[in-house]
Motif scaffolding. Structure first.
Motif, PDB file in Angstrom:
ATOM      1  N   ARG A  75      85.047   6.790 -58.380  1.00 28.93           N
ATOM      2  CA  ARG A  75      85.069   8.038 -59.158  1.00 28.93           C
ATOM      3  C   ARG A  75      83.661   8.521 -59.491  1.00 28.93           C
ATOM      4  NH1 ARG A  75      88.891  10.380 -62.311  1.00 28.93           N
ATOM      5  NH2 ARG A  75      90.266   8.580 -62.069  1.00 28.93           N
ATOM      6  N   TRP A  76      82.744   7.611 -59.801  1.00 29.97           N
ATOM      7  CA  TRP A  76      81.409   8.018 -60.254  1.00 29.97           C
ATOM      8  C   TRP A  76      80.561   8.497 -59.092  1.00 29.97           C
ATOM      9  CZ3 TRP A  76      82.651   8.881 -64.788  1.00 29.97           C
ATOM     10  CH2 TRP A  76      83.566   8.063 -65.434  1.00 29.97           C
ATOM     11  N   LEU A  77      80.774   7.922 -57.910  1.00 30.14           N
ATOM     12  CA  LEU A  77      80.105   8.451 -56.728  1.00 30.14           C
ATOM     13  C   LEU A  77      80.634   9.854 -56.415  1.00 30.14           C
ATOM     14  CD1 LEU A  77      78.158   8.126 -54.377  1.00 30.14           C
ATOM     15  CD2 LEU A  77      79.981   6.982 -53.105  1.00 30.14           C
ATOM     16  N   GLN A  78      81.929  10.069 -56.617  1.00 27.21           N
ATOM     17  CA  GLN A  78      82.506  11.405 -56.413  1.00 27.21           C
ATOM     18  C   GLN A  78      81.893  12.419 -57.377  1.00 27.21           C
ATOM     19  OE1 GLN A  78      86.932  11.538 -56.046  1.00 27.21           O
ATOM     20  NE2 GLN A  78      86.795   9.298 -56.036  1.00 27.21           N
ATOM     21  N   LEU A  79      81.711  12.018 -58.644  1.00 30.62           N
ATOM     22  CA  LEU A  79      81.097  12.929 -59.603  1.00 30.62           C
ATOM     23  C   LEU A  79      79.648  13.217 -59.211  1.00 30.62           C
ATOM     24  CD1 LEU A  79      81.140  14.554 -62.216  1.00 30.62           C
ATOM     25  CD2 LEU A  79      80.573  12.448 -63.461  1.00 30.62           C
ATOM     26  N   TRP A  80      78.938  12.178 -58.789  1.00 26.00           N
ATOM     27  CA  TRP A  80      77.549  12.342 -58.347  1.00 26.00           C
ATOM     28  C   TRP A  80      77.484  13.345 -57.201  1.00 26.00           C
ATOM     29  CZ3 TRP A  80      74.381  11.685 -54.123  1.00 26.00           C
ATOM     30  CH2 TRP A  80      73.019  11.496 -54.365  1.00 26.00           C
ATOM     31  N   GLU A  81      78.417  13.245 -56.259  1.00 26.10           N
ATOM     32  CA  GLU A  81      78.451  14.169 -55.128  1.00 26.10           C
ATOM     33  C   GLU A  81      78.792  15.584 -55.577  1.00 26.10           C
ATOM     34  OE1 GLU A  81      77.503  13.757 -52.165  1.00 26.10           O
ATOM     35  OE2 GLU A  81      77.438  11.600 -51.827  1.00 26.10           O
ATOM     36  N   ASP A 100      91.149  17.817 -60.731  1.00 29.99           N
ATOM     37  CA  ASP A 100      90.850  16.842 -59.676  1.00 29.99           C
ATOM     38  C   ASP A 100      90.647  15.430 -60.212  1.00 29.99           C
ATOM     39  OD1 ASP A 100      88.342  16.940 -60.842  1.00 29.99           O
ATOM     40  OD2 ASP A 100      87.405  18.047 -59.210  1.00 29.99           O
ATOM     41  N   GLY A 101      90.681  15.261 -61.544  1.00 26.65           N
ATOM     42  CA  GLY A 101      90.507  13.934 -62.116  1.00 26.65           C
ATOM     43  C   GLY A 101      89.091  13.409 -62.060  1.00 26.65           C
ATOM     44  N   VAL A 102      88.146  14.261 -61.635  1.00 28.14           N
ATOM     45  CA  VAL A 102      86.751  13.840 -61.514  1.00 28.14           C
ATOM     46  C   VAL A 102      85.876  14.542 -62.545  1.00 28.14           C
ATOM     47  CG1 VAL A 102      84.719  13.791 -59.999  1.00 28.14           C
ATOM     48  CG2 VAL A 102      86.983  13.264 -59.080  1.00 28.14           C
ATOM     49  N   VAL A 103      86.061  15.859 -62.702  1.00 28.26           N
ATOM     50  CA  VAL A 103      85.226  16.619 -63.634  1.00 28.26           C
ATOM     51  C   VAL A 103      85.987  16.866 -64.933  1.00 28.26           C
ATOM     52  CG1 VAL A 103      83.937  17.693 -61.766  1.00 28.26           C
ATOM     53  CG2 VAL A 103      85.939  18.861 -62.699  1.00 28.26           C
ATOM     54  N   ALA A 104      85.231  17.078 -65.994  1.00 26.37           N
ATOM     55  CA  ALA A 104      85.827  17.136 -67.330  1.00 26.37           C
ATOM     56  C   ALA A 104      86.708  18.357 -67.552  1.00 26.37           C
ATOM     57  CB  ALA A 104      84.721  17.096 -68.388  1.00 26.37           C
ATOM     58  N   MET A 105      86.328  19.512 -66.959  1.00 27.87           N
ATOM     59  CA  MET A 105      87.058  20.749 -67.221  1.00 27.87           C
ATOM     60  C   MET A 105      88.173  21.015 -66.209  1.00 27.87           C
ATOM     61  SD  MET A 105      85.902  21.851 -70.027  1.00 27.87           S
ATOM     62  CE  MET A 105      86.811  23.387 -70.001  1.00 27.87           C
ATOM     63  N   GLY A 106      88.498  20.052 -65.385  1.00 24.69           N
ATOM     64  CA  GLY A 106      89.621  20.199 -64.460  1.00 24.69           C
ATOM     65  C   GLY A 106      89.206  20.284 -63.015  1.00 24.69           C
ATOM     66  N   ARG A 107      88.505  21.395 -62.650  1.00 27.39           N
ATOM     67  CA  ARG A 107      88.139  21.576 -61.242  1.00 27.39           C
ATOM     68  C   ARG A 107      86.688  22.011 -61.030  1.00 27.39           C
ATOM     69  NH1 ARG A 107      92.513  20.897 -58.217  1.00 27.39           N
ATOM     70  NH2 ARG A 107      94.574  21.288 -59.136  1.00 27.39           N
ATOM     71  N   GLU A 108      86.082  22.627 -62.032  1.00 25.89           N
ATOM     72  CA  GLU A 108      84.711  23.121 -61.891  1.00 25.89           C
ATOM     73  C   GLU A 108      83.770  22.299 -62.755  1.00 25.89           C
ATOM     74  OE1 GLU A 108      84.006  25.349 -59.654  1.00 25.89           O
ATOM     75  OE2 GLU A 108      86.130  25.712 -59.176  1.00 25.89           O
ATOM     76  N   VAL A 109      82.563  22.046 -62.238  1.00 29.23           N
ATOM     77  CA  VAL A 109      81.589  21.279 -63.016  1.00 29.23           C
ATOM     78  C   VAL A 109      81.150  22.082 -64.236  1.00 29.23           C
ATOM     79  CG1 VAL A 109      80.753  19.921 -61.066  1.00 29.23           C
ATOM     80  CG2 VAL A 109      79.660  22.106 -61.606  1.00 29.23           C
ATOM     81  N   SER A 110      80.760  21.372 -65.273  1.00 30.21           N
ATOM     82  CA  SER A 110      80.331  21.991 -66.520  1.00 30.21           C
ATOM     83  C   SER A 110      79.268  21.103 -67.157  1.00 30.21           C
ATOM     84  CB  SER A 110      81.527  22.166 -67.467  1.00 30.21           C
ATOM     85  OG  SER A 110      82.063  20.891 -67.823  1.00 30.21           O
ATOM     86  N   TYR A 111      78.822  21.506 -68.340  1.00 31.33           N
ATOM     87  CA  TYR A 111      77.772  20.754 -69.024  1.00 31.33           C
ATOM     88  C   TYR A 111      78.191  19.304 -69.285  1.00 31.33           C
ATOM     89  CZ  TYR A 111      74.110  19.729 -72.480  1.00 31.33           C
ATOM     90  OH  TYR A 111      73.049  19.184 -73.160  1.00 31.33           O
ATOM     91  N   ALA A 112      79.466  19.085 -69.580  1.00 31.52           N
ATOM     92  CA  ALA A 112      79.955  17.726 -69.818  1.00 31.52           C
ATOM     93  C   ALA A 112      79.715  16.837 -68.598  1.00 31.52           C
ATOM     94  CB  ALA A 112      81.443  17.766 -70.166  1.00 31.52           C
ATOM     95  N   ASP A 113      79.956  17.352 -67.417  1.00 35.77           N
ATOM     96  CA  ASP A 113      79.729  16.584 -66.191  1.00 35.77           C
ATOM     97  C   ASP A 113      78.246  16.332 -65.968  1.00 35.77           C
ATOM     98  OD1 ASP A 113      82.547  16.653 -65.385  1.00 35.77           O
ATOM     99  OD2 ASP A 113      82.173  18.793 -65.108  1.00 35.77           O
ATOM    100  N   PHE A 114      77.420  17.320 -66.298  1.00 30.96           N
ATOM    101  CA  PHE A 114      75.982  17.127 -66.145  1.00 30.96           C
ATOM    102  C   PHE A 114      75.480  16.031 -67.080  1.00 30.96           C
ATOM    103  CE2 PHE A 114      75.680  21.869 -64.853  1.00 30.96           C
ATOM    104  CZ  PHE A 114      76.059  21.542 -63.557  1.00 30.96           C
ATOM    105  N   ALA A 115      76.070  15.924 -68.265  1.00 26.95           N
ATOM    106  CA  ALA A 115      75.665  14.863 -69.192  1.00 26.95           C
ATOM    107  C   ALA A 115      75.960  13.489 -68.611  1.00 26.95           C
ATOM    108  CB  ALA A 115      76.375  15.042 -70.531  1.00 26.95           C
ATOM    109  N   VAL A 116      77.133  13.337 -67.981  1.00 29.60           N
ATOM    110  CA  VAL A 116      77.488  12.047 -67.371  1.00 29.60           C
ATOM    111  C   VAL A 116      76.642  11.795 -66.128  1.00 29.60           C
ATOM    112  CG1 VAL A 116      79.322  10.661 -66.344  1.00 29.60           C
ATOM    113  CG2 VAL A 116      79.839  12.182 -68.263  1.00 29.60           C
ATOM    114  N   CYS A 117      76.500  12.806 -65.282  1.00 27.22           N
ATOM    115  CA  CYS A 117      75.755  12.617 -64.042  1.00 27.22           C
ATOM    116  C   CYS A 117      74.278  12.343 -64.307  1.00 27.22           C
ATOM    117  CB  CYS A 117      75.923  13.836 -63.124  1.00 27.22           C
ATOM    118  SG  CYS A 117      75.528  13.466 -61.402  1.00 27.22           S
TER     119      CYS A 117
END
Length: 262
Positions: free
Chosen positions: A247-253, A205-222
């Motif tokens: 993009r960052w509001l999308q990740l936050w959501e 999806d171009g938003v999360v690091a692992m492609g489509r599912e959130v992971s620890y990498a996304d939690f570090a950024v969020c």
């Protein structure tokens, strides 16, 4: 059992204790602690928060018997939050852990359901998170550390003014050219990371690091986004949430379902 005999209520199972840094209105804000809170929420683990003010951090951690989170070059131990106490496996000998990365590894290994490190991703995610905490966040520190300091209670502000705390507050940057230069450096890091994440567009999806599912990498950024949103809602979050086409509001959501504050 007599119908008049009171029903016995089974005691609640033990919960993990998360020691967090008290901020304005005891609202969690520190990014390194939010990384652990995200994992606990994502894995649906029972926990409760113990709030600790900065002047009491070292005394509290020592009293718990927790190890230091780091050691200075001169050999002196550094005691910082988060700390967790996990009595769920062995209440008589609970696990007591410090250091965000150590705690993250422990939670993933001990509670493998709903992994934050999908199979085969641990090495790459570790490098990603290292980049976030050692490179990505660096331009933010001259802005966010003083802003955060201003929003903390006076007792905590006095502690930082009179101690050799590991991250003493710097000088607040008032609105103007100097502040804008600092934010420009921050934006460059966000744009670099946005371009990296955009490589997932198509098979992700171009938003999360692992492609489509959130992971620890996304939690570090969020966790960094929450720090900005809570400590600089007008100075910073209004800027960041609009960068890179939102993009960052999308990740936050995407991470919002895991923002519970127990």
């Amino acid at each position: 059992m007599s119908r008049h005999e009171p029903r016995k209520i089974a005691p609640a199972p033990p919960a993990i204790l998360l020691y967090d840094a008290a901020g304005p209105n005891t609202q969690p804000w520190a990014p390194n602690i939010w990384r652990i809170r995200f994992i606990l929420n994502y894995k649906r683990l029972r926990y409760r928060t113990i709030w600790v003010e900065f002047p009491d951090v070292e005394t509290t951690i020592r009293s718990l018997g927790a190890p230091p989170s780091a050691v200075r070059n001169d050999g002196r131990p550094v005691y910082t939050l988060p700390v967790i106490i996990d009595p769920t496996k062995n209440p008589s000998a609970p696990q007591i852990l410090s250091n965000t990365n150590t705690i993250a590894e422990y939670l993933e290994s001990t509670y493998p359901a709903r992994p934050v490190f999908p199979p085969g991703s641990r090495a790459l995610q570790t490098l990603y998170v290292h980049y976030i905490q050692e490179v990505f966040v660096k331009p933010l520190l001259p802005i966010m550390v003083p802003l955060s300091h201003q929003r903390l209670p006076e007792r905590i502000q006095s502690h930082f003014r009179t101690s050799d705390a590991p991250s003493p507050p710097g000088q607040y940057l008032p609105p103007g050219p100097q502040c804008e230069v600092a934010w420009t450096a921050v934006k460059e890091q966000f744009e670099f990371l946005a371009n990296v994440l955009a490589k997932n567009t198509g098979d992700g999806d171009g938003v999360v690091a692992m492609g489509r599912e959130v992971s620890y990498a996304d939690f570090a950024v969020c966790s960094v986004l929450i720090w900005i949103e809570r400590m600089a809602p007008k100075d910073g979050w209004l800027r960041v949430r609009s960068w890179n086409s939102g993009r960052w509001l999308q990740l936050w959501e995407r991470c919002r379902p895991y923002m519970d504050e127990h």
